[in-house]
Write a protein that holds these residues in place. Structure first.
Motif, PDB file in Angstrom:
ATOM      1  N   VAL A  49       3.385  12.395 -31.694  1.00  0.00           N
ATOM      2  CA  VAL A  49       4.147  11.828 -30.582  1.00  0.00           C
ATOM      3  C   VAL A  49       3.243  11.643 -29.366  1.00  0.00           C
ATOM      4  CG1 VAL A  49       6.004  12.279 -28.932  1.00  0.00           C
ATOM      5  CG2 VAL A  49       6.367  12.731 -31.370  1.00  0.00           C
ATOM      6  N   GLU A  50       2.394  12.641 -29.112  1.00  0.00           N
ATOM      7  CA  GLU A  50       1.480  12.565 -27.972  1.00  0.00           C
ATOM      8  C   GLU A  50       0.516  11.389 -28.114  1.00  0.00           C
ATOM      9  OE1 GLU A  50       3.343  16.344 -28.319  1.00  0.00           O
ATOM     10  OE2 GLU A  50       2.079  15.278 -29.784  1.00  0.00           O
ATOM     11  N   ALA A  51       0.011  11.169 -29.324  1.00  0.00           N
ATOM     12  CA  ALA A  51      -0.920  10.069 -29.550  1.00  0.00           C
ATOM     13  C   ALA A  51      -0.221   8.717 -29.381  1.00  0.00           C
ATOM     14  CB  ALA A  51      -1.529  10.175 -30.941  1.00  0.00           C
ATOM     15  N   MET A  52       1.034   8.639 -29.799  1.00  0.00           N
ATOM     16  CA  MET A  52       1.771   7.389 -29.626  1.00  0.00           C
ATOM     17  C   MET A  52       1.939   7.066 -28.146  1.00  0.00           C
ATOM     18  SD  MET A  52       4.687   7.432 -32.616  1.00  0.00           S
ATOM     19  CE  MET A  52       4.601   5.734 -33.156  1.00  0.00           C
ATOM     20  N   GLU A  53       2.281   8.073 -27.362  1.00  0.00           N
ATOM     21  CA  GLU A  53       2.465   7.833 -25.935  1.00  0.00           C
ATOM     22  C   GLU A  53       1.135   7.528 -25.248  1.00  0.00           C
ATOM     23  OE1 GLU A  53       4.726  10.864 -24.006  1.00  0.00           O
ATOM     24  OE2 GLU A  53       6.328  10.851 -25.504  1.00  0.00           O
ATOM     25  N   ARG A  54       0.076   8.174 -25.703  1.00  0.00           N
ATOM     26  CA  ARG A  54      -1.237   7.980 -25.074  1.00  0.00           C
ATOM     27  C   ARG A  54      -1.872   6.652 -25.476  1.00  0.00           C
ATOM     28  NH1 ARG A  54      -3.890  11.908 -27.480  1.00  0.00           N
ATOM     29  NH2 ARG A  54      -4.795  10.473 -29.017  1.00  0.00           N
ATOM     30  N   ASP A  55      -1.809   6.307 -26.765  1.00  0.00           N
ATOM     31  CA  ASP A  55      -2.568   5.167 -27.281  1.00  0.00           C
ATOM     32  C   ASP A  55      -1.722   3.916 -27.516  1.00  0.00           C
ATOM     33  OD1 ASP A  55      -4.769   6.878 -27.353  1.00  0.00           O
ATOM     34  OD2 ASP A  55      -4.328   7.527 -29.398  1.00  0.00           O
ATOM     35  N   ILE A  56      -0.544   4.074 -28.105  1.00  0.00           N
ATOM     36  CA  ILE A  56       0.246   2.903 -28.494  1.00  0.00           C
ATOM     37  C   ILE A  56       1.088   2.378 -27.338  1.00  0.00           C
ATOM     38  CG2 ILE A  56       2.008   2.042 -30.073  1.00  0.00           C
ATOM     39  CD1 ILE A  56       1.050   4.010 -32.154  1.00  0.00           C
ATOM     40  N   LEU A  57       1.641   3.285 -26.522  1.00  0.00           N
ATOM     41  CA  LEU A  57       2.510   2.850 -25.430  1.00  0.00           C
ATOM     42  C   LEU A  57       1.827   1.861 -24.481  1.00  0.00           C
ATOM     43  CD1 LEU A  57       5.209   2.985 -23.972  1.00  0.00           C
ATOM     44  CD2 LEU A  57       4.435   5.076 -22.824  1.00  0.00           C
ATOM     45  N   PRO A  58       0.576   2.086 -24.058  1.00  0.00           N
ATOM     46  CA  PRO A  58      -0.063   1.089 -23.181  1.00  0.00           C
ATOM     47  C   PRO A  58      -0.181  -0.290 -23.835  1.00  0.00           C
ATOM     48  CG  PRO A  58      -1.251   3.163 -23.091  1.00  0.00           C
ATOM     49  CD  PRO A  58      -0.266   3.293 -24.220  1.00  0.00           C
ATOM     50  N   ALA A  59      -0.466  -0.312 -25.141  1.00  0.00           N
ATOM     51  CA  ALA A  59      -0.577  -1.599 -25.841  1.00  0.00           C
ATOM     52  C   ALA A  59       0.780  -2.300 -25.909  1.00  0.00           C
ATOM     53  CB  ALA A  59      -1.127  -1.374 -27.246  1.00  0.00           C
ATOM     54  N   LEU A  60       1.844  -1.533 -26.130  1.00  0.00           N
ATOM     55  CA  LEU A  60       3.183  -2.116 -26.157  1.00  0.00           C
ATOM     56  C   LEU A  60       3.574  -2.646 -24.779  1.00  0.00           C
ATOM     57  CD1 LEU A  60       5.344   0.281 -28.373  1.00  0.00           C
ATOM     58  CD2 LEU A  60       4.854  -2.134 -28.807  1.00  0.00           C
ATOM     59  N   ARG A  61       3.211  -1.931 -23.739  1.00  0.00           N
ATOM     60  CA  ARG A  61       3.552  -2.388 -22.392  1.00  0.00           C
ATOM     61  C   ARG A  61       2.787  -3.656 -22.031  1.00  0.00           C
ATOM     62  NH1 ARG A  61       4.194   3.585 -19.520  1.00  0.00           N
ATOM     63  NH2 ARG A  61       6.478   3.630 -19.679  1.00  0.00           N
ATOM     64  N   THR A  62       1.556  -3.766 -22.504  1.00  0.00           N
ATOM     65  CA  THR A  62       0.804  -5.006 -22.297  1.00  0.00           C
ATOM     66  C   THR A  62       1.470  -6.161 -23.032  1.00  0.00           C
ATOM     67  OG1 THR A  62      -1.287  -3.830 -21.998  1.00  0.00           O
ATOM     68  CG2 THR A  62      -1.421  -6.139 -22.641  1.00  0.00           C
ATOM     69  N   ALA A  63       1.880  -5.924 -24.291  1.00  0.00           N
ATOM     70  CA  ALA A  63       2.567  -6.959 -25.069  1.00  0.00           C
ATOM     71  C   ALA A  63       3.884  -7.353 -24.409  1.00  0.00           C
ATOM     72  CB  ALA A  63       2.813  -6.464 -26.493  1.00  0.00           C
ATOM     73  N   LYS A  64       4.617  -6.370 -23.918  1.00  0.00           N
ATOM     74  CA  LYS A  64       5.881  -6.627 -23.206  1.00  0.00           C
ATOM     75  C   LYS A  64       5.637  -7.573 -22.033  1.00  0.00           C
ATOM     76  CE  LYS A  64       8.581  -4.056 -19.736  1.00  0.00           C
ATOM     77  NZ  LYS A  64       9.946  -4.550 -19.940  1.00  0.00           N
ATOM     78  N   GLN A  65       4.603  -7.267 -21.238  1.00  0.00           N
ATOM     79  CA  GLN A  65       4.293  -8.089 -20.072  1.00  0.00           C
ATOM     80  C   GLN A  65       3.913  -9.510 -20.489  1.00  0.00           C
ATOM     81  OE1 GLN A  65       1.121  -6.519 -17.654  1.00  0.00           O
ATOM     82  NE2 GLN A  65       1.393  -8.049 -16.052  1.00  0.00           N
ATOM     83  N   GLN A  66       3.123  -9.640 -21.539  1.00  0.00           N
ATOM     84  CA  GLN A  66       2.702 -10.962 -22.005  1.00  0.00           C
ATOM     85  C   GLN A  66       3.897 -11.788 -22.479  1.00  0.00           C
ATOM     86  OE1 GLN A  66      -0.125  -9.700 -24.966  1.00  0.00           O
ATOM     87  NE2 GLN A  66      -1.872  -9.955 -23.593  1.00  0.00           N
ATOM     88  N   ILE A  67       4.788 -11.165 -23.232  1.00  0.00           N
ATOM     89  CA  ILE A  67       5.971 -11.879 -23.734  1.00  0.00           C
ATOM     90  C   ILE A  67       6.870 -12.291 -22.577  1.00  0.00           C
ATOM     91  CG2 ILE A  67       8.084 -11.643 -25.101  1.00  0.00           C
ATOM     92  CD1 ILE A  67       6.476  -9.778 -26.980  1.00  0.00           C
ATOM     93  N   GLU A  68       7.107 -11.385 -21.649  1.00  0.00           N
ATOM     94  CA  GLU A  68       7.986 -11.683 -20.520  1.00  0.00           C
ATOM     95  C   GLU A  68       7.386 -12.750 -19.616  1.00  0.00           C
ATOM     96  OE1 GLU A  68      10.150  -7.296 -20.147  1.00  0.00           O
ATOM     97  OE2 GLU A  68       8.561  -7.858 -18.748  1.00  0.00           O
ATOM     98  N   GLU A  69       6.078 -12.693 -19.373  1.00  0.00           N
ATOM     99  CA  GLU A  69       5.450 -13.693 -18.516  1.00  0.00           C
ATOM    100  C   GLU A  69       5.469 -15.067 -19.160  1.00  0.00           C
ATOM    101  OE1 GLU A  69       1.560 -12.259 -17.628  1.00  0.00           O
ATOM    102  OE2 GLU A  69       2.238 -10.915 -16.029  1.00  0.00           O
ATOM    103  N   PHE A  70       5.271 -15.101 -20.478  1.00  0.00           N
ATOM    104  CA  PHE A  70       5.208 -16.382 -21.168  1.00  0.00           C
ATOM    105  C   PHE A  70       6.572 -17.053 -21.245  1.00  0.00           C
ATOM    106  CE2 PHE A  70       5.010 -19.227 -24.798  1.00  0.00           C
ATOM    107  CZ  PHE A  70       3.804 -19.859 -24.604  1.00  0.00           C
ATOM    108  N   PHE A  71       7.614 -16.270 -21.450  1.00  0.00           N
ATOM    109  CA  PHE A  71       8.927 -16.862 -21.727  1.00  0.00           C
ATOM    110  C   PHE A  71       9.896 -16.807 -20.561  1.00  0.00           C
ATOM    111  CE2 PHE A  71       7.289 -15.622 -25.886  1.00  0.00           C
ATOM    112  CZ  PHE A  71       7.316 -16.854 -26.515  1.00  0.00           C
ATOM    113  N   PHE A  72       9.736 -15.857 -19.659  1.00  0.00           N
ATOM    114  CA  PHE A  72      10.795 -15.658 -18.689  1.00  0.00           C
ATOM    115  C   PHE A  72      10.373 -15.837 -17.240  1.00  0.00           C
ATOM    116  CE2 PHE A  72      12.030 -12.775 -22.291  1.00  0.00           C
ATOM    117  CZ  PHE A  72      13.030 -13.611 -22.758  1.00  0.00           C
ATOM    118  N   VAL A  73       9.090 -15.918 -16.965  1.00  0.00           N
ATOM    119  CA  VAL A  73       8.668 -16.029 -15.564  1.00  0.00           C
ATOM    120  C   VAL A  73       8.634 -17.499 -15.137  1.00  0.00           C
ATOM    121  CG1 VAL A  73       6.783 -15.643 -13.960  1.00  0.00           C
ATOM    122  CG2 VAL A  73       7.367 -13.885 -15.609  1.00  0.00           C
TER     123      VAL A  73
END
Length: 256
Positions: free
Chosen positions: A232-256
């Protein structure tokens, strides 16, 4: 031979014309012929031909000495966007996330008491849960479900917690409605949710919401991984930042 074939099939004038359109797009107030020639690296005569061709075909307009793009280009974009779903265009972003961790990246929406998968980039490792676009899973014990539930209105969430069928999928599944409410509150506060072997033993997942321009959560994306590979710690440390970057990219591309 292959490089020569590509060179032979390459239409240089089309490439330069597209470059002129991109330059015009960066200057919504318009440009003069001289300004275009300088920025595009063309002669005045060359820039004039491209600009007048775009004007004659309706992709640009001329007002005095100023040239600018016309709304006709928006019609093409609208047709393109209307011909495929958001998730078709989001797939490369999700594929990048999946490739970083060699695990599956998924997207889902809330449907009643379930989440429904709307996109999936499989990982290389086989899970016992069979997942594909259209798969329904209970929202209460999935990371995307927790994220989506966390953005419901107070009355909607209260109704879900009172009426939803809360099944025990594994010994670790949260079945207490009070504990589930706390987990959903934590997802809202943190902007993400982790589910640790509640859907399937040996499977962990972490999810973030996808929001439209009004801030409304319309979907969620996650990475699901075998628990032997990611704590769980590794997911929050390593995967969560990548997901947040993907979230931002998807939202900027489609909704901004």
């Amino acid at each position: 031979m292959e490089d020569k074939a590509k060179t032979r099939d390459h239409v240089g004038s089309l490439e330069r014309g597209l470059a002129v359109m991109e330059i015009l797009a960066r200057h919504p107030a318009g440009m003069t012929l001289t300004e275009m020639a300088e920025e595009a690296g063309l002669t005045r005569a060359g820039a004039r031909r491209f600009l007048l061709t775009l004007t004659a075909t309706g992709y640009a307009t001329q007002s005095g000495r100023q040239f600018s793009l016309s709304p006709r280009l928006l019609a093409i974009v609208r047709s393109w966007l209307g011909g495929a779903s958001l998730w078709t265009f989001a797939a490369p972003i999700m594929r990048d996330v999946a490739g970083q961790f060699d695990e599956a990246c998924n997207a889902a929406v809330l449907s009643g008491e379930d989440v429904v998968y709307v996109a999936r980039i499989p990982g290389r490792r086989i899970l016992s849960v069979s997942l594909d676009v259209g798969t329904r899973l209970p929202a209460h014990c999935t990371s995307m479900g927790r994220v989506l539930l966390s953005w419901l209105g107070a009355d909607e969430l209260k109704a879900f917690l009172a009426e939803a069928k809360i099944e025990r999928r594994t010994p670790k599944t949260i079945t207490s409605r009070t504990a589930l409410a706390k987990a959903i509150d934590a997802a809202r506060a943190g902007g993400f949710a982790v589910v640790d072997e509640e859907l399937e033993l040996g499977l962990r997942s972490i999810a973030v919401p996808i929001c439209d321009r009004a801030g409304k959560t319309v979907a969620a994306i996650n990475v699901s991984a075998q628990s032997a590979r990611f704590s769980v710690e590794a997911m929050e440390r390593d995967i969560l930042p990548a997901l947040r970057t993907a979230k931002q990219q998807i939202e900027e591309f489609f909704f901004v």
